[in-house]
Design an enzyme around this catalytic site. Structure first.
Site, PDB file in Angstrom:
ATOM      1  N   SER A  81     -38.221 -13.580 -18.782  1.00 36.30           N
ATOM      2  CA  SER A  81     -37.345 -12.538 -18.226  1.00 36.30           C
ATOM      3  C   SER A  81     -35.864 -12.753 -18.481  1.00 36.30           C
ATOM      4  O   SER A  81     -35.051 -11.878 -18.162  1.00 36.30           O
ATOM      5  CB  SER A  81     -37.593 -12.402 -16.718  1.00 36.30           C
ATOM      6  OG  SER A  81     -38.750 -11.637 -16.478  1.00 36.30           O
ATOM      7  N   LYS A 135     -33.892 -10.030 -20.157  1.00 35.48           N
ATOM      8  CA  LYS A 135     -33.209  -8.921 -19.479  1.00 35.48           C
ATOM      9  C   LYS A 135     -31.686  -9.021 -19.585  1.00 35.48           C
ATOM     10  O   LYS A 135     -31.000  -8.005 -19.439  1.00 35.48           O
ATOM     11  CB  LYS A 135     -33.644  -8.858 -18.011  1.00 35.48           C
ATOM     12  CG  LYS A 135     -35.119  -8.482 -17.828  1.00 35.48           C
ATOM     13  CD  LYS A 135     -35.501  -8.410 -16.370  1.00 35.48           C
ATOM     14  CE  LYS A 135     -36.934  -7.964 -16.167  1.00 35.48           C
ATOM     15  NZ  LYS A 135     -37.928  -8.997 -16.545  1.00 35.48           N
ATOM     16  N   SER A 147     -35.644  -8.741 -11.259  1.00 33.39           N
ATOM     17  CA  SER A 147     -36.387  -8.924 -12.508  1.00 33.39           C
ATOM     18  C   SER A 147     -37.409  -7.805 -12.677  1.00 33.39           C
ATOM     19  O   SER A 147     -38.586  -8.040 -12.946  1.00 33.39           O
ATOM     20  CB  SER A 147     -37.072 -10.295 -12.550  1.00 33.39           C
ATOM     21  OG  SER A 147     -37.349 -10.676 -13.877  1.00 33.39           O
TER      22      SER A 147
END
Length: 466
Positions: free
Chosen positions: A102, A105, A298
């Site tokens: 993640s 991102k 997230s």
């Protein structure tokens, strides 16, 4: 609440953190104009522009024993950089492409802010259909769209308000059919490499241009889970039709009168109510808030929607591949290292993604140096250690407590993959950016590697490293 956190550390070293134009207002309160809750007064320690710069040898002496932890596996790639000078303080495989999970991102945030700016909003439109009584609901890619005021995302655009606009525009004519146009997106609705349960009972969903509440099915249960720090949720199988049925209900149209189809093109001289003429539009939260949501929780569905917004801004197909190629192109235009960059999705759920730690630390420093002020807005949702977002329950162990309130970072986890990247203020008041990515960790749990990552950032917070 995250939106109101002041970046004291960045401001103290003189980098640009004043959100331009209305960005401060967007973060100042909710949709009703009420002020947001204020953070504790010492969320981040203030950095000192005159603080002595750490020495690379000092940083290495502190980090080497921690980076070598067996819990992190045999491939741990790390980059640590001084924000003010750009000096590299630690480099272990910093240029190597690593599965980022993640942490991807951060790249999604930077590229969508660069492509659209923090004030951009995503429209959801309703137009007159080809036949009398037909209303076409056109998805523009807003993943936070709500049915009414009880949606998952506070302040989101609402279908009930759109339905009210449609009713007014029709002037007493009763709608008889709802057509759902989600053709803005193309290609597969699931990315290669995603876990089998992600599309309907996990951390993602089918990615369609029209959806409500991030495609969550049991909305009340999803809210309760979210409040308890659990972001896994049941998702509807066909988010666009699910939204269409909700819209039809608001218009008094039965569910069996909802179908997919294209919106008719409006003629240049189309009169009100003519096929393709606009009946109403609602706008998403501004991009800066969508980025906050994506980073703080997230949120993978929001991430995939924002990745497609990058593609749309560049005139490319709004698909997984179109988004990935567009994001990579924007990264290169920003002057960041792309040699080791491979993107398959915008959320980081795919294990096929590769990002180098150096790209991440360069990105964070670029966002902080004032040369691209729109990028500075990505810090608003960045979790604070032991206080907010995905770090709210971390940095509580005695071995990592030095990082509490001193570390602000994005995390990432997949099977055998653990990552963290962000900012830390040292004991001397120096601001550093760091990225630690490991993709060969033992697959016997997440707690041990997470603690080791926290200890690495906490060690930077605790030392002067001179």
């Amino acid at each position: 609440m995250l939106a109101s956190v002041v970046l004291l550390a960045l401001a103290a070293v003189g980098v640009a953190v004043v959100w331009p134009g209305p960005a401060a207002e967007w973060r100042a309160g909710n949709a009703e104009g009420q002020p947001a809750a204020q953070p504790p007064p010492a969320v981040l320690a203030a950095a000192d522009r005159n603080a002595p710069e750490p020495a690379a040898a000092g940083v290495r002496a502190v980090l080497d024993p921690l980076v070598g932890s067996a819990a992190l596996g045999d491939r741990v790639n790390v980059s640590v950089t001084d924000v003010a000078t750009g000096a590299t303080l630690y480099d272990q495989g910093a240029g190597d492409g690593t599965v980022p999970a993640s942490v991807t991102k951060l790249v999604t945030a930077a590229t969508v802010l660069a492509a659209h700016g923090p004030g951009h909003r995503i429209p959801t439109r309703a137009v007159a259909g080809a036949a009398p009584g037909e209303v076409v609901l056109i998805g523009g890619g807003d993943p936070t769209l709500a049915v009414d005021g009880d949606g998952f995302y506070p302040g989101a655009a609402r279908l009930d308000e759109l339905a009210a606009q449609v009713t007014t525009a029709l002037g007493g004519e009763d709608p008889t059919r709802v057509v759902v146009d989600s053709s803005l997106y193309s290609g597969p609705v699931h990315a290669p490499g995603w876990d089998d349960d992600d599309p309907t009972d996990g951390y993602a969903s089918a990615i369609t241009a029209l959806m409500t509440d991030g495609a969550r099915g049991d909305l009340e249960q999803a809210k309760r889970n979210h409040d308890n720090g659990v972001h896994r949720a049941e998702r509807v199988a066909e988010p666009d039709l699910h939204a269409g049925v909700a819209f039809a209900r608001l218009l008094g149209v039965p569910a069996d009168a909802v179908e997919r189809g294209p919106a008719p093109e409006a003629g240049a001289d189309a009169t009100a109510g003519a096929p393709g003429s606009e009946l109403g539009v609602v706008q998403s939260l501004p991009m800066v808030r969508l980025v906050d949501i994506m980073i703080a929780d997230s949120d993978n569905v929001v991430a995939e929607a924002l990745a497609r917004q990058v593609a749309l801004a560049r005139g490319q197909p709004a698909s997984f591949s179109g988004a990935a190629e567009s994001m990579a192109a924007v990264v290169e235009e920003l002057g960041l290292p792309v040699d080791a960059l491979t993107l398959t999705d915008g959320s980081g759920l795919s294990p096929a993604n590769r990002i180098s730690p150096a790209l991440i630390t360069d990105l964070i420093r670029l966002a902080a140096d004032g040369s691209r002020p729109e990028l500075a807005t990505l810090f608003g949702g960045l979790p604070v250690a032991a206080w907010s977002g995905t770090l709210v329950n971390r940095y509580t162990d005695v071995a990592a407590q030095a990082g509490a309130g001193m570390v602000r970072a994005k995390t990432g986890t997949l099977t055998g993959v653990h990552a963290i990247a962000g900012l830390v203020t040292t004991a001397d008041g120096r601001l550093l950016t760091f990225a630690v990515l490991t993709d060969r960790a033992p697959g016997n749990g997440v707690e041990a590697p997470r603690l080791e990552l926290d200890r690495i950032a906490a060690a930077l917070a605790a030392c002067g490293c001179r």
